[in-house]
Design an enzyme around this catalytic site. Structure first.
Site, PDB file in Angstrom:
ATOM      1  N   ARG A 140       0.794  -1.359   0.066  1.00  0.00           N
ATOM      2  CA  ARG A 140       0.299   0.056  -0.276  1.00  0.00           C
ATOM      3  C   ARG A 140       0.583   1.345  -0.164  1.00  0.00           C
ATOM      4  O   ARG A 140       0.456   1.876  -0.584  1.00  0.00           O
ATOM      5  CB  ARG A 140      -0.639   0.237   0.720  1.00  0.00           C
ATOM      6  CG  ARG A 140      -1.865   1.158   1.396  1.00  0.00           C
ATOM      7  CD  ARG A 140      -2.550   1.725  -0.258  1.00  0.00           C
ATOM      8  NE  ARG A 140      -2.973   0.686  -0.969  1.00  0.00           N
ATOM      9  CZ  ARG A 140      -3.392   1.304  -2.303  1.00  0.00           C
ATOM     10  NH1 ARG A 140      -2.402   1.945  -2.813  1.00  0.00           N
ATOM     11  NH2 ARG A 140      -3.935  -1.016  -2.427  1.00  0.00           N
TER      12      ARG A 140
ATOM     13  N   LYS B 295       1.616  24.811  -3.535  1.00  0.00           N
ATOM     14  CA  LYS B 295       0.670  24.259  -3.275  1.00  0.00           C
ATOM     15  C   LYS B 295       0.958  22.882  -3.738  1.00  0.00           C
ATOM     16  O   LYS B 295       0.226  22.438  -3.902  1.00  0.00           O
ATOM     17  CB  LYS B 295      -0.427  24.788  -4.029  1.00  0.00           C
ATOM     18  CG  LYS B 295      -0.690  26.585  -4.171  1.00  0.00           C
ATOM     19  CD  LYS B 295      -1.955  27.451  -5.205  1.00  0.00           C
ATOM     20  CE  LYS B 295      -2.385  28.230  -4.746  1.00  0.00           C
ATOM     21  NZ  LYS B 295      -3.316  28.562  -4.967  1.00  0.00           N
TER      22      LYS B 295
ATOM     23  N   LYS C 145       3.206  38.451  -3.993  1.00  0.00           N
ATOM     24  CA  LYS C 145       2.092  38.683  -3.789  1.00  0.00           C
ATOM     25  C   LYS C 145       1.150  39.697  -3.395  1.00  0.00           C
ATOM     26  O   LYS C 145       0.959  40.617  -2.767  1.00  0.00           O
ATOM     27  CB  LYS C 145       1.473  37.433  -3.320  1.00  0.00           C
ATOM     28  CG  LYS C 145       2.138  36.407  -4.394  1.00  0.00           C
ATOM     29  CD  LYS C 145       1.851  34.927  -3.635  1.00  0.00           C
ATOM     30  CE  LYS C 145       1.210  34.471  -4.096  1.00  0.00           C
ATOM     31  NZ  LYS C 145       0.628  34.273  -5.409  1.00  0.00           N
TER      32      LYS C 145
ATOM     33  N   GLU D  60       2.896  40.552  -8.637  1.00  0.00           N
ATOM     34  CA  GLU D  60       1.837  39.477  -8.710  1.00  0.00           C
ATOM     35  C   GLU D  60       1.525  40.676  -8.808  1.00  0.00           C
ATOM     36  O   GLU D  60       1.341  41.941  -8.536  1.00  0.00           O
ATOM     37  CB  GLU D  60       1.730  38.696  -8.127  1.00  0.00           C
ATOM     38  CG  GLU D  60       0.004  38.541  -8.253  1.00  0.00           C
ATOM     39  CD  GLU D  60      -0.714  37.672  -7.063  1.00  0.00           C
ATOM     40  OE1 GLU D  60      -2.207  38.175  -7.276  1.00  0.00           O
ATOM     41  OE2 GLU D  60       0.003  37.092  -6.862  1.00  0.00           O
TER      42      GLU D  60
ATOM     43  N   ASP E  50      -2.212  37.518 -13.202  1.00  0.00           N
ATOM     44  CA  ASP E  50      -3.120  37.115 -12.393  1.00  0.00           C
ATOM     45  C   ASP E  50      -4.472  37.080 -12.931  1.00  0.00           C
ATOM     46  O   ASP E  50      -4.442  38.290 -12.607  1.00  0.00           O
ATOM     47  CB  ASP E  50      -3.114  37.335 -10.663  1.00  0.00           C
ATOM     48  CG  ASP E  50      -3.816  36.274 -10.191  1.00  0.00           C
ATOM     49  OD1 ASP E  50      -3.302  34.931 -10.082  1.00  0.00           O
ATOM     50  OD2 ASP E  50      -4.222  36.584  -8.526  1.00  0.00           O
TER      51      ASP E  50
END
Length: 288
Positions: A106, A141, A173, A203, A224
């Site tokens: 597994r 992410k 950002k 950004e 963005d």
């Protein structure tokens, strides 16, 4: 078997991750089912086979899972990471003590299926924008603890990696800009706060912000949630003075129009945080 040109991850990096996954499964008593049901001297030959089409990644992690459980287990690969498979294709043949095979099964399949899923969806986007100059990139992410492996899987699928962590590049950002007061102030502070070898990306949500960023001078701009028309205008304005990166709600259907705008990169967070597992099975072929 063809030789892969994809550089492998160091075993030194992989082993703690795979070992921790096995420890999570084995707990304080080990595989009580296999130990009770399977004789200690029983041996088997098994195959890992694809049950759906996709791109393989994670074979080193899968093999390491078997070897950490029992060094007598041997895995022979039919394909390498980065290979495309169809349903029924044999990925690898594994032989050794049956208890160890069942104990590691597994964990090995978890790594192989997860990473192959990432490689597969990356390959879909790469194919969708074929013919454009754009490259497909992942983001931060990622699953905590699995970033190096997941970014490796993106490379196996034909994509490229964005920054690996907070320390290897500056990415200003929207929230950095909100706190700093403006794009201009954020860029100026960044330039005084990092060394000369550190790249700076900012950004921007609007063409006005883009103009401000280009006046200050940056290495890359993250465009963005812009429409293809806005992206095309942004690329024309930048005119090669910085790397242009499109981001925001990009999928195989929207990617071609975004790539056609002329951007250098398309960054997609769901490559790593939402890719479905590639269905791979482990089947017993002979026992003794």
């Amino acid at each position: 078997m063809t030789v892969s040109t994809l550089p492998p991850l160091p075993r030194l990096l992989l082993e703690p991750i795979v070992r921790n996954a096995l420890l999570e499964d084995l707990g304080l008593a080990g595989d009580i089912t296999s130990n009770a049901v399977i004789p200690a001297d029983h041996r088997s030959v098994v195959v890992m086979a694809a049950r759906e089409p996709g791109v393989i990644a994670g074979l080193d992690a899968a093999e390491l899972a078997f070897q950490l459980v029992d060094t007598a287990i041997v895995m022979n690969r039919n394909v390498m990471d980065g290979a495309t498979v169809e349903p029924g294709d044999i990925i690898a043949t594994i032989e050794g003590p049956s208890r160890g095979l069942l104990t590691a099964e597994r964990t090995a399949l978890n790594f192989l299926g997860h990473l192959s899923g990432i490689a597969s969806v990356t390959a879909r986007i790469v194919a969708a924008i074929a013919g454009s100059k754009a490259s497909v990139a992942c983001t931060r992410k990622t699953t905590p603890g699995l970033r190096a492996m997941e970014k490796y899987a993106v490379r196996a699928g034909g994509g490229m990696n964005h920054r690996f962590a907070l320390y290897d590049a500056v990415l200003i950002k929207d929230n950095h800009i909100a706190v700093s007061g403006s794009v201009r102030h954020a860029i100026r502070r960044a330039k005084t706060g990092v060394g000369h070898l550190v790249k700076i990306e900012v950004e921007v949500d609007t063409l006005a912000q883009l103009q401000e960023a280009m006046e200050e001078g940056v290495d890359a701009v993250l465009l963005d949630n812009m429409t293809p028309e806005q992206l095309r205008e942004a690329v024309h304005f930048v005119a090669g003075r910085a790397i242009t990166e499109a981001s925001g709600r990009i999928n195989p259907q929207t990617a071609p129009a975004i790539a056609a705008s002329g951007v250098d990169l398309i960054s997609i967070g769901w490559l790593t945080h939402s890719a479905p597992v590639l269905d791979i099975g482990l089947d017993f072929k002979s026992q003794g």
